[in-house]
Design a protein around this motif. Structure first.
Motif, PDB file in Angstrom:
ATOM      1  N   ILE A 143     -11.967 -44.333 -20.880  1.00 29.90           N
ATOM      2  CA  ILE A 143     -11.879 -43.744 -19.454  1.00 29.90           C
ATOM      3  C   ILE A 143     -13.136 -44.424 -18.632  1.00 29.90           C
ATOM      4  O   ILE A 143     -12.940 -45.023 -17.330  1.00 29.90           O
TER       5      ILE A 143
ATOM      6  N   LEU B 257      -8.606 -31.595 -16.413  1.00 29.29           N
ATOM      7  CA  LEU B 257      -7.143 -32.377 -16.577  1.00 29.29           C
ATOM      8  C   LEU B 257      -6.859 -32.822 -17.803  1.00 29.29           C
ATOM      9  O   LEU B 257      -7.857 -32.879 -18.806  1.00 29.29           O
ATOM     10  N   ASN B 258      -5.852 -32.641 -18.236  1.00 29.43           N
ATOM     11  CA  ASN B 258      -5.348 -32.996 -19.551  1.00 29.43           C
ATOM     12  C   ASN B 258      -4.693 -34.265 -19.524  1.00 29.43           C
ATOM     13  O   ASN B 258      -4.573 -34.896 -18.461  1.00 29.43           O
TER      14      ASN B 258
ATOM     15  N   ILE C 195     -12.177 -33.969 -18.601  1.00 32.02           N
ATOM     16  CA  ILE C 195     -10.764 -34.427 -19.467  1.00 32.02           C
ATOM     17  C   ILE C 195     -10.892 -34.207 -20.869  1.00 32.02           C
ATOM     18  O   ILE C 195     -11.862 -34.294 -21.704  1.00 32.02           O
ATOM     19  N   THR C 196      -9.634 -34.026 -21.198  1.00 30.69           N
ATOM     20  CA  THR C 196      -9.526 -33.733 -22.718  1.00 30.69           C
ATOM     21  C   THR C 196      -9.544 -35.019 -23.490  1.00 30.69           C
ATOM     22  O   THR C 196      -8.928 -35.884 -23.254  1.00 30.69           O
TER      23      THR C 196
ATOM     24  N   VAL D  49     -18.040 -37.792 -14.956  1.00 29.79           N
ATOM     25  CA  VAL D  49     -16.736 -37.428 -15.731  1.00 29.79           C
ATOM     26  C   VAL D  49     -17.123 -37.022 -17.148  1.00 29.79           C
ATOM     27  O   VAL D  49     -17.840 -37.646 -17.985  1.00 29.79           O
TER      28      VAL D  49
ATOM     29  N   VAL E 226     -15.845 -35.826 -20.878  1.00 29.72           N
ATOM     30  CA  VAL E 226     -14.721 -35.786 -21.975  1.00 29.72           C
ATOM     31  C   VAL E 226     -15.153 -34.750 -23.205  1.00 29.72           C
ATOM     32  O   VAL E 226     -16.106 -34.965 -23.509  1.00 29.72           O
TER      33      VAL E 226
ATOM     34  N   VAL F 226     -14.984 -34.213 -12.909  1.00 26.35           N
ATOM     35  CA  VAL F 226     -14.028 -34.235 -13.610  1.00 26.35           C
ATOM     36  C   VAL F 226     -14.096 -34.074 -15.236  1.00 26.35           C
ATOM     37  O   VAL F 226     -14.848 -34.885 -15.671  1.00 26.35           O
TER      38      VAL F 226
ATOM     39  N   THR G  21     -11.378 -41.851 -26.220  1.00 25.41           N
ATOM     40  CA  THR G  21     -11.231 -41.434 -25.081  1.00 25.41           C
ATOM     41  C   THR G  21     -12.016 -41.719 -23.865  1.00 25.41           C
ATOM     42  O   THR G  21     -11.924 -42.374 -22.855  1.00 25.41           O
TER      43      THR G  21
ATOM     44  N   VAL H 178      -3.994 -36.944 -16.064  1.00 25.15           N
ATOM     45  CA  VAL H 178      -4.923 -37.927 -16.124  1.00 25.15           C
ATOM     46  C   VAL H 178      -4.065 -39.329 -15.571  1.00 25.15           C
ATOM     47  O   VAL H 178      -4.281 -39.762 -14.408  1.00 25.15           O
TER      48      VAL H 178
ATOM     49  N   GLN I  77      -7.306 -28.423 -24.347  1.00 24.08           N
ATOM     50  CA  GLN I  77      -7.324 -28.111 -22.873  1.00 24.08           C
ATOM     51  C   GLN I  77      -7.972 -26.834 -22.902  1.00 24.08           C
ATOM     52  O   GLN I  77      -8.559 -26.558 -21.657  1.00 24.08           O
TER      53      GLN I  77
ATOM     54  N   ILE J 298      -8.244 -39.042 -11.190  1.00 24.90           N
ATOM     55  CA  ILE J 298      -9.561 -38.889 -11.530  1.00 24.90           C
ATOM     56  C   ILE J 298     -10.282 -39.188 -10.378  1.00 24.90           C
ATOM     57  O   ILE J 298     -11.307 -38.739  -9.683  1.00 24.90           O
TER      58      ILE J 298
END
Lengths: 401, 401
Positions: free
Chosen positions: A159, A94-95, A132-133, A36, A38, A130, A155, A99, A74, A120
């Motif tokens: 996560i 994903l934003n 993520i924002t 994942v 970020v 994945v 973040t 999520v 984004q 996720i």
């Protein structure tokens, strides 16, 4: 293994850097890990957006500001996903809505409340990376929020906590956490690991590669963090709960030159004076750090404290309006030098050893404050680097553990 | 009155233009109307984003492309909301998630399925101007989609339909719909109103200020549209269902110079030849417009058709591979000139009058095609403007209705 990897704006600032990050992530993915990622907004794009907003409205509504700023991340995640696709690896961006990343309602300074992991998990099960924002969330009104400073680190940790990740890697432009700032202390050495508490003290002291919020969250949920460089493959520094056996007595030396000392002389020595003084300052959002109160004599006492250089003049003005005293003095040419170490709470001589190093270097100590794992002294600003080196040498921090 | 106002990218291309739009909206708001604003991305920003994506991946996944592109409108709406706030009017910017704007799953070419109006209604009840991202939606996977060409116009009409708005104003850089392109026909006159069907024919012919999709949707739900200029306050052109009494026989003259004529000579005159020919072209996505088939003689027949200039060579290649014939000829120097008018379906002499105008001007007609409310002729491209003017004069379109 499930790994959450966070990259800041500099790491995704242009095409080549985006591909560099993509390749690092794919390396872990190809080893069979779930990955994942970020991301922050590219380079200084958040500042560009802020400038656009200020041109329209010097004091833009915070809700709309967050609506604007969230486009930055984004864009990063969409481009990263495209880069991974071009390298033949399935990825999905994903934003905060997708999520979903639930936060408090406060625009621009929201705190994460809850992260849905369904989407996720589903994407990971389909063997996708994945992306993520960072920095953004949604509140109960279905509006975008942003997390404020250190938001993307937070973040990533949140996560990692929600997914019970094995590791949360924070990529930055330095190799890890050092015993002191290598630009100021040539013998500074990278630490293999620090405890959450040490990291928190270091972050507070401005030495921090990590923002306190993310470290606090990592500590709360026991997320194993690593701080490492996005520019090379060195191992970085692990941040985790340490057992006492492993702890060094002192882990590092940090300095903060953005400090001013305010001395209020000849206050009336009666109950409530300190309360009245600091309450007045708190109401104006002036953060106070070290505090020294003299023993009262002849019905008078002195109170000294430190604040940021920026706040010093306002502090003086407030005190002059609200308090009765004989004299007030501001010195902006001071700095705070600290030693931090989880081991020092059970080692009585640590502070004395620090003071000895400064005495040997002929550096005068103006104020002292301590926490369980930190000792801070206030000294003349011009002596900052000399003090750091003297202390670093005294504790032999340049040698391998 | 509830008014939906749509502004394109040029209208919000910089600070001054954003404020210009804000002020126009506020004017209606202050008259006591409910105002919903639909915006495109600023200026050429969508193209900037596409270039960024192509630099990363020449063939980016469409899902991620839509994830990237949707940031453009989100920035527009956030900045517009800030502009309105600075003018003292409460506004709220909403994106496709917040509305929510449900579409089909097809990334980059999605169609609107359903619009939730709860959030919009709530914000309107709180006397806010509601500013909504055009061009974008979300699909059943909770992913962003985009609507393709003419997307923001379609968003505006769909929202007007869902809210049962009294009016849907489409702001553009022209004053409205003209009897002919004023750059080519000096006597061209702005129409006060056209019917949906006339607008559809005009859009198809490239004269259109509006994209067909939005007009079709407006027709389906009876949304009263107005096309007007964002640069001045002239009344524009109303697009609506017209009763026959009000209709002009001919509303306008349009021309399309992007046409090529392909003539296939000496095909075998047997059943299925035309099917085989046009089926082969359709499979390669070549759009065919006018078709002329000669009467068979000596077991042979000729088929001519028009397509875009761009497709002509590919069409020739396909026909050479698949068909048997004697000769093939391509002429790219042709143009289509059309008259459009809802009244012509009950007026027999209209086509003859058009042909007379061309005869008087000594312009040869190569092909003819008609619909219920349109007559189109194919002529030599160099005569395009002369033909338009001749027809425009013949029908006296420059005079007020």
């Amino acid at each position: 293994m499930l790994i959450v990897k966070k990259f800041g704006g500099t790491s995704v600032g242009n095409r080549d850097r985006i591909f560099n990050v993509a390749e690092r992530c794919i390396e872990d993915y190809k080893k069979g890990n779930d990955v994942v990622v970020v991301l922050s907004a590219m380079g200084k794009y958040t500042d560009v957006l802020i400038d656009m907003a200020k041109e329209i409205n010097p004091n833009p509504p915070k809700r709309e500001m967050d609506m604007l700023l969230t486009t930055g991340e984004q864009q990063s995640v969409a481009l990263m996903s495209m880069a991974m696709a071009s390298l033949g690896v399935p990825a999905v961006a994903l934003n905060a809505f997708q999520v979903a990343m639930h936060t408090t309602s406060a625009y621009s300074t929201a705190r994460i409340k809850r992260i849905d992991t369904d989407r996720i998990q589903t994407e990971l099960e389909q063997k996708k990376i994945v992306i993520i924002t960072g920095f953004q969330g949604i509140n109960k009104y279905d509006d975008y929020t942003t997390l404020g400073r250190g938001g993307s680190d937070t973040t990533a940790v949140a996560i990692a906590a929600a997914l019970h990740a094995d590791l949360c890697e924070i990529y930055t432009d330095v190799d890890g956490v050092y015993t002191a700032d290598p630009r100021k202390v040539p013998t500074a050495r990278k630490l293999d690991q620090v405890t959450y508490d040490e990291m928190l003290e270091l972050a507070t002291l401005g030495a921090g590669v990590l923002h306190n919020r993310s470290v606090e969250l990592a500590k709360k949920y026991g997320v194993r963090m690593v701080v490492r460089s996005s520019l090379n493959t060195s191992q970085g520094t692990i941040v985790r709960e340490g057992s006492k056996m492993e702890k060094m007595i002192v882990s590092g030396v940090a300095a903060d030159t953005d400090a001013a000392r305010v001395a209020v002389i000849g206050l009336t020595d009666e109950p409530g004076v300190a309360f009245k003084l600091f309450n007045a300052l708190a109401k104006q959002n002036i953060n106070i750090d070290m505090i020294l109160q003299s023993i009262g004599r002849h019905g008078k006492k002195d109170i000294s404290f430190t604040c940021s250089d920026e706040d010093a003049d306002l502090a003086k003005q407030i005190i002059e309006e609200r308090m009765e005293f004989e004299d007030i003095d501001i010195d902006k040419h001071v700095s705070k030098v600290s030693i931090v170490g989880a081991g020092m709470q059970s080692n009585a001589g640590v502070a004395a050893k620090m003071f000895e190093a400064l005495f040997d270097a002929n550096i005068n100590i103006r104020m002292i404050s301590t926490s369980e794992i930190r000792v801070t002294v206030l000294i003349n600003e011009k002596n900052t680097e000399r003090a750091m080196n003297a202390i670093h040498d005294k504790f032999n921090l340049g040698s391998a553990e």
